[in-house]
Design a protein around this motif. Structure first.
Motif, PDB file in Angstrom:
ATOM      1  N   SER A  79    -138.129  93.761  47.993  1.00  0.00           N
ATOM      2  CA  SER A  79    -137.898  92.410  48.521  1.00  0.00           C
ATOM      3  C   SER A  79    -139.215  91.678  48.787  1.00  0.00           C
ATOM      4  N   LYS A  80    -140.318  92.401  48.783  1.00  0.00           N
ATOM      5  CA  LYS A  80    -141.631  91.761  48.973  1.00  0.00           C
ATOM      6  C   LYS A  80    -142.130  91.102  47.684  1.00  0.00           C
ATOM      7  N   LEU A  81    -141.395  91.318  46.602  1.00  0.00           N
ATOM      8  CA  LEU A  81    -141.864  90.826  45.299  1.00  0.00           C
ATOM      9  C   LEU A  81    -141.006  89.670  44.803  1.00  0.00           C
ATOM     10  N   ASP A  82    -141.640  88.787  43.994  1.00  0.00           N
ATOM     11  CA  ASP A  82    -140.866  87.726  43.338  1.00  0.00           C
ATOM     12  C   ASP A  82    -140.359  88.294  42.021  1.00  0.00           C
ATOM     13  N   VAL A  83    -139.296  89.045  42.122  1.00  0.00           N
ATOM     14  CA  VAL A  83    -138.827  89.808  40.955  1.00  0.00           C
ATOM     15  C   VAL A  83    -138.557  88.914  39.743  1.00  0.00           C
ATOM     16  N   GLU A  84    -137.740  87.900  39.930  1.00  0.00           N
ATOM     17  CA  GLU A  84    -137.309  87.087  38.793  1.00  0.00           C
ATOM     18  C   GLU A  84    -138.478  86.363  38.096  1.00  0.00           C
ATOM     19  N   PRO A  85    -139.347  85.659  38.854  1.00  0.00           N
ATOM     20  CA  PRO A  85    -140.487  85.008  38.175  1.00  0.00           C
ATOM     21  C   PRO A  85    -141.378  86.006  37.429  1.00  0.00           C
ATOM     22  N   LEU A  86    -141.563  87.190  38.006  1.00  0.00           N
ATOM     23  CA  LEU A  86    -142.403  88.189  37.321  1.00  0.00           C
ATOM     24  C   LEU A  86    -141.771  88.594  35.994  1.00  0.00           C
ATOM     25  N   ILE A  87    -140.461  88.789  36.014  1.00  0.00           N
ATOM     26  CA  ILE A  87    -139.747  89.165  34.780  1.00  0.00           C
ATOM     27  C   ILE A  87    -139.857  88.041  33.755  1.00  0.00           C
ATOM     28  N   GLU A  88    -139.626  86.818  34.219  1.00  0.00           N
ATOM     29  CA  GLU A  88    -139.653  85.692  33.282  1.00  0.00           C
ATOM     30  C   GLU A  88    -141.023  85.510  32.649  1.00  0.00           C
ATOM     31  N   GLU A  89    -142.042  85.684  33.472  1.00  0.00           N
ATOM     32  CA  GLU A  89    -143.405  85.539  32.927  1.00  0.00           C
ATOM     33  C   GLU A  89    -143.657  86.592  31.842  1.00  0.00           C
ATOM     34  N   ALA A  90    -143.242  87.832  32.118  1.00  0.00           N
ATOM     35  CA  ALA A  90    -143.446  88.903  31.131  1.00  0.00           C
ATOM     36  C   ALA A  90    -142.676  88.597  29.844  1.00  0.00           C
ATOM     37  N   LEU A  91    -141.429  88.137  30.008  1.00  0.00           N
ATOM     38  CA  LEU A  91    -140.593  87.872  28.827  1.00  0.00           C
ATOM     39  C   LEU A  91    -141.165  86.737  27.969  1.00  0.00           C
ATOM     40  N   LYS A  92    -141.830  85.796  28.629  1.00  0.00           N
ATOM     41  CA  LYS A  92    -142.393  84.659  27.901  1.00  0.00           C
ATOM     42  C   LYS A  92    -143.526  85.101  26.982  1.00  0.00           C
ATOM     43  N   ASN A  93    -144.166  86.189  27.361  1.00  0.00           N
ATOM     44  CA  ASN A  93    -145.358  86.602  26.614  1.00  0.00           C
ATOM     45  C   ASN A  93    -145.173  87.858  25.761  1.00  0.00           C
ATOM     46  N   VAL A  94    -143.926  88.112  25.401  1.00  0.00           N
ATOM     47  CA  VAL A  94    -143.650  89.295  24.564  1.00  0.00           C
ATOM     48  C   VAL A  94    -144.164  89.062  23.138  1.00  0.00           C
ATOM     49  N   GLN A  95    -144.781  90.102  22.583  1.00  0.00           N
ATOM     50  CA  GLN A  95    -145.214  90.025  21.187  1.00  0.00           C
ATOM     51  C   GLN A  95    -144.273  90.907  20.369  1.00  0.00           C
ATOM     52  N   VAL A  96    -143.737  90.376  19.282  1.00  0.00           N
ATOM     53  CA  VAL A  96    -142.810  91.176  18.452  1.00  0.00           C
ATOM     54  C   VAL A  96    -143.520  91.611  17.171  1.00  0.00           C
ATOM     55  N   ILE A  97    -143.504  92.924  16.925  1.00  0.00           N
ATOM     56  CA  ILE A  97    -144.156  93.469  15.725  1.00  0.00           C
ATOM     57  C   ILE A  97    -143.086  94.121  14.869  1.00  0.00           C
ATOM     58  N   LYS A  98    -142.977  93.678  13.612  1.00  0.00           N
ATOM     59  CA  LYS A  98    -141.940  94.227  12.727  1.00  0.00           C
ATOM     60  C   LYS A  98    -142.456  95.458  12.017  1.00  0.00           C
ATOM     61  N   LEU A  99    -141.731  96.552  12.113  1.00  0.00           N
ATOM     62  CA  LEU A  99    -142.186  97.798  11.505  1.00  0.00           C
ATOM     63  C   LEU A  99    -141.113  98.395  10.593  1.00  0.00           C
TER      64      LEU A  99
ATOM     65  N   VAL B 292    -143.669  94.186  22.429  1.00  0.00           N
ATOM     66  CA  VAL B 292    -144.725  94.617  23.345  1.00  0.00           C
ATOM     67  C   VAL B 292    -144.740  93.662  24.533  1.00  0.00           C
ATOM     68  N   VAL B 293    -144.468  94.216  25.712  1.00  0.00           N
ATOM     69  CA  VAL B 293    -144.308  93.388  26.915  1.00  0.00           C
ATOM     70  C   VAL B 293    -145.548  93.536  27.796  1.00  0.00           C
ATOM     71  N   PRO B 294    -146.191  92.408  28.163  1.00  0.00           N
ATOM     72  CA  PRO B 294    -147.350  92.521  29.070  1.00  0.00           C
ATOM     73  C   PRO B 294    -146.877  92.935  30.462  1.00  0.00           C
ATOM     74  N   PHE B 295    -147.443  94.002  31.005  1.00  0.00           N
ATOM     75  CA  PHE B 295    -146.911  94.595  32.231  1.00  0.00           C
ATOM     76  C   PHE B 295    -147.908  94.536  33.385  1.00  0.00           C
ATOM     77  N   THR B 296    -149.115  94.054  33.090  1.00  0.00           N
ATOM     78  CA  THR B 296    -150.194  94.120  34.071  1.00  0.00           C
ATOM     79  C   THR B 296    -149.880  93.383  35.375  1.00  0.00           C
ATOM     80  N   HIS B 297    -149.394  92.144  35.253  1.00  0.00           N
ATOM     81  CA  HIS B 297    -149.144  91.368  36.478  1.00  0.00           C
ATOM     82  C   HIS B 297    -148.111  92.041  37.367  1.00  0.00           C
ATOM     83  N   ILE B 298    -147.113  92.601  36.756  1.00  0.00           N
ATOM     84  CA  ILE B 298    -146.065  93.284  37.530  1.00  0.00           C
ATOM     85  C   ILE B 298    -146.663  94.479  38.259  1.00  0.00           C
ATOM     86  N   GLN B 299    -147.472  95.253  37.553  1.00  0.00           N
ATOM     87  CA  GLN B 299    -148.086  96.422  38.205  1.00  0.00           C
ATOM     88  C   GLN B 299    -149.010  96.001  39.339  1.00  0.00           C
ATOM     89  N   GLU B 300    -149.785  94.946  39.083  1.00  0.00           N
ATOM     90  CA  GLU B 300    -150.709  94.484  40.125  1.00  0.00           C
ATOM     91  C   GLU B 300    -149.942  94.000  41.359  1.00  0.00           C
TER      92      GLU B 300
END
Ligand code: ATP
Ligand code: MG
Length: 385
Positions: free
Chosen positions: A364-384, A238-246
């Motif tokens: 190009s108006k966005l800091d693509v890489e930092p946004l991706i890295e921030e999202a990846l840092k906060n991924v929650q993994v749920i085993k199903l 589960v990837v937090p997507f809010t900051h990227i959308q904002e």
């Protein structure tokens, strides 16, 4: 006369080493699906046999095997020694409570048996007629069929009904793919389609807390769990997507929202895939279904990843997708009301045919890489599963 369930698989494409691999994988998956059921499982010539089970467990065994990819069909029946009297007695027993029309259909893999299949059908058919006066023969459109299958190993199987399995290839035989799963109807079906072709699955879901709440996330967990009934264990990321959308909302033209969001989703799903050894991305897209699924939109999202993107539903109509989702049991959950991360910031007029140069300029108006890295840092993994 022993009670058996006959499991068949499609063997046409199986040759040499490939065949062994396919068979052991299928056997492993069958054993796993019946691990909580009292029974034994045997490999026979081009078949698997379930034995020593309780008759009352048959419906649940049938349901469980009905979810194992690679199984072509199954039948509840009996095994006897290949001997005319044993075969005849068993056939009479199977047909004793039936009435109406019937025929006997014989398959003789055992070429040493002194009668050919037509003679066996005729003679056993005669025995059945004599023992059950409620039956008459109709070879063109019978209500009941007594199947007799003389195997090469000296055993014969008899059965009167066959149910279809899901077909396909055993899960694990076609690598590993990442299903991008939303709470909608399409992506769980896409996941099932690839599991059916033998793919192990990893799942990625983009979540926009607090715009989308716990219920939306739970819905995706529930859907992934249903899919895992076919695909085996699935790790849901589960990837937090809010900051990227904002960030997109704040800095880019409104009509590009969906196009840009999808490029982020693809990039992040690819990074997760690389980390967990998954070889392809999978989406539930169907050509032209919505603005983000035109060939131009597909091109702009594909452009940011190197991995193949599999779209098993690309040529399906919505009604065809719904039919599969009902069959696999995801429909009722998919139609529960919920907020989708894509609808929260939905533009009034999304771009239907985004132009690559304009998309790149907006991005190009966005800091693509930092946004991706921030999202990846906060991924929650749920085993199903
Ligand atoms: P679905 O019924 O699967 O939600 P859809 O018809 O709503 O699909 P889109 O919203 O354009 O179509 O999404 C297309 C595909 O993108 C989905 O099938 C899914 O694979 C992926 N996707 C969309 N939203 C998400 C999300 N929040 N998380 C992960 N993947 C998503
Ligand atoms: Mg959707």
């Amino acid at each position: 006369m022993e009670r058996i369930i006959i499991i068949r698989y499609c063997e046409i494409h199986l040759k040499g080493k490939n065949r062994n691999y396919f068979e052991s994988l299928l056997e492993k998956n069958i054993r796993k699906s019946l691990s909580d059921t009292e029974c034994t499982i045997e490999r026979a010539q081009s078949r698997y046999l379930v034995k020593n089970f309780k008759e009352a467990d048959y419906p649940s065994i049938k349901d469980k095997l009905g979810k194992v990819a690679g199984i072509h069909s199954l039948s509840l029946g009996y095994e006897v020694k290949t001997d005319e009297k044993e075969i005849s007695d068993c056939a009479k027993f199977i047909m004793k409570d039936k009435q109406g029309t019937f025929k006997v259909e014989t398959n003789r893999a055992d070429k040493k048996y002194p009668k050919n299949s037509i003679e066996i059908s005729r003679d056993i058919g005669g025995d059945i007629l004599e023992s059950n006066p409620m039956l008459t023969v109709n070879v063109t459109a019978p209500e009941h069929i007594c199947n007799i299958d003389l195997r090469e190993d000296g055993n014969t199987y008899l059965f009167a009904d066959t149910v279809k399995g899901i077909g396909g290839m055993p899960v694990g035989s076609s690598g590993k793919g990442t299903i991008m799963i939303s709470g909608g109807i399409d992506s769980p079906v896409a996941a099932f389609m690839m599991a059916k072709r033998g793919m192990k699955l990893v799942a990625v879901h983009f979540h926009s807390f607090p715009y989308t709440g716990e219920a939306a996330k739970q819905k995706v967990i529930d859907l992934t769990k249903i899919v895992s009934g076919y695909a085996g264990e699935i790790d849901l990321h589960v990837v937090p997507f809010t900051h990227i959308q904002e960030a997109i909302h704040e800095k880019c033209p409104e009509e590009m929202m969906i196009t840009l969001m999808r490029r982020f989703m693809f990039r992040i799903a690819e990074r997760i895939s690389e980390k967990v050894g998954s070889q392809a991305l999978i989406t539930g897209e169907s050509l032209g279904q919505v603005a983000s699924q035109t060939i131009e939109s597909i091109t702009t999202s594909n452009a940011v990843v190197k991995m193949p993107v599999l779209r098993p539903l690309i040529g399906f109509d919505k009604l065809e997708i719904i039919e599969i989702s009902r069959k696999i049991g995801t429909y009722e959950t998919s139609i529960l009301p919920y907020e989708d991360c894509c609808t929260v910031f939905l533009p009034k007029y999304p771009l239907i045919r985004p132009k690559p140069e304009r998309v790149i300029e907006a991005e190009s108006k966005l800091d693509v890489e930092p946004l991706i890295e921030e999202a990846l840092k906060n991924v929650q993994v749920i085993k199903l599963g």
